[in-house]
Design a protein around this motif. Structure first.
Motif, PDB file in Angstrom:
ATOM      1  N   THR A   1       0.822  -1.213   0.000  1.00 15.02           N
ATOM      2  CA  THR A   1       0.000   0.000   0.000  1.00 15.02           C
ATOM      3  C   THR A   1       0.855   1.262   0.000  1.00 15.02           C
ATOM      4  N   THR A   2       2.127   1.124   0.426  1.00 17.38           N
ATOM      5  CA  THR A   2       3.013   2.296   0.470  1.00 17.38           C
ATOM      6  C   THR A   2       4.197   2.172  -0.482  1.00 17.38           C
TER       7      THR A   2
ATOM      8  N   GLU B   1       6.914   0.533   0.301  1.00 19.81           N
ATOM      9  CA  GLU B   1       8.125   0.497   1.121  1.00 19.81           C
ATOM     10  C   GLU B   1       8.575  -0.941   1.381  1.00 19.81           C
TER      11      GLU B   1
END
Length: 197
Positions: free
Chosen positions: A144-145, A147
């Motif tokens: 979702t990010t 990262e």
């Protein structure tokens, strides 16, 4: 040992060669954010980025404005593996992707590219050209990010036809993380730097 390290390089540098596993394809902006993780900060915003569409095909997500090409993580493979490299390497890399799509073995692909380089059909850069690789475990990745926690870097500097004599580098590492020359004397000659685990 050289065979083992070659296998690891191929798995890390080319995400489509890792173990089959099906993950959801992240949004394009997340794929782009992840793809540029290995790039130097000043190159991230302008890099050309390849990623994957909903059918699992490799497509251009962003055309880019500088001299770097980044390849996003293949969602059908285990782990997270992204790489960025000099645009000067794009003909070599693109040809490798074309040959991989034909289900040729690694040895067959390399023989074809070697022949094409020798004939002048496939151009390799005359000067050293950089590839940045960043990889890690699926469970350390936030889709979702974009990262990746606990990721590791590997650096590959393509130096076509370089030899151990011309570079002063050994043809295998003598200590963890030390640079060494892989495939010396060939069109694929490259300096390897980074962890190999």
């Amino acid at each position: 040992m050289k065979q083992l390290i070659l296998g690891m390089l191929l798995l890390s540098a080319f995400p489509f060669m890792a173990q089959e596993i099906k993950k959801e394809v992240p949004l394009n902006e997340i794929q782009i954010k992840t793809a540029v993780l290995p790039a130097p900060d000043e190159k991230k915003d302008g890099a050309m980025v390849y990623g994957y569409n909903s059918s699992g095909e490799l497509v251009v997500l962003r055309k880019g404005t500088n001299n770097l090409v980044c390849i996003g993580d293949n969602p059908s493979k285990d782990g997270i593996n992204v790489a960025c490299y000099s645009k000067k390497l794009e003909p070599f890399m693109a040809r490798g992707r074309e040959l991989s799509a034909k289900d040729l073995s690694g040895e067959e692909r390399e023989k074809i590219r070697a022949k094409e380089v020798a004939s002048g059909k496939l151009k390799m850069p005359k000067e050293p050209s950089m590839m940045y690789v960043y990889y890690g475990k699926s469970e350390d990745y936030d889709s979702t990010t974009g990262e990746l926690q606990n990721g590791k870097f590997r650096y590959v500097i393509y130096t076509p036809f370089a030899t151990t004599e011309s570079t002063g580098l050994p043809d295998k590492p003598h200590a963890p993380g030390m640079p060494w020359l892989m495939d010396p004397g060939t069109h694929r000659a490259h300096i390897m730097v980074g962890p190999f685990d």
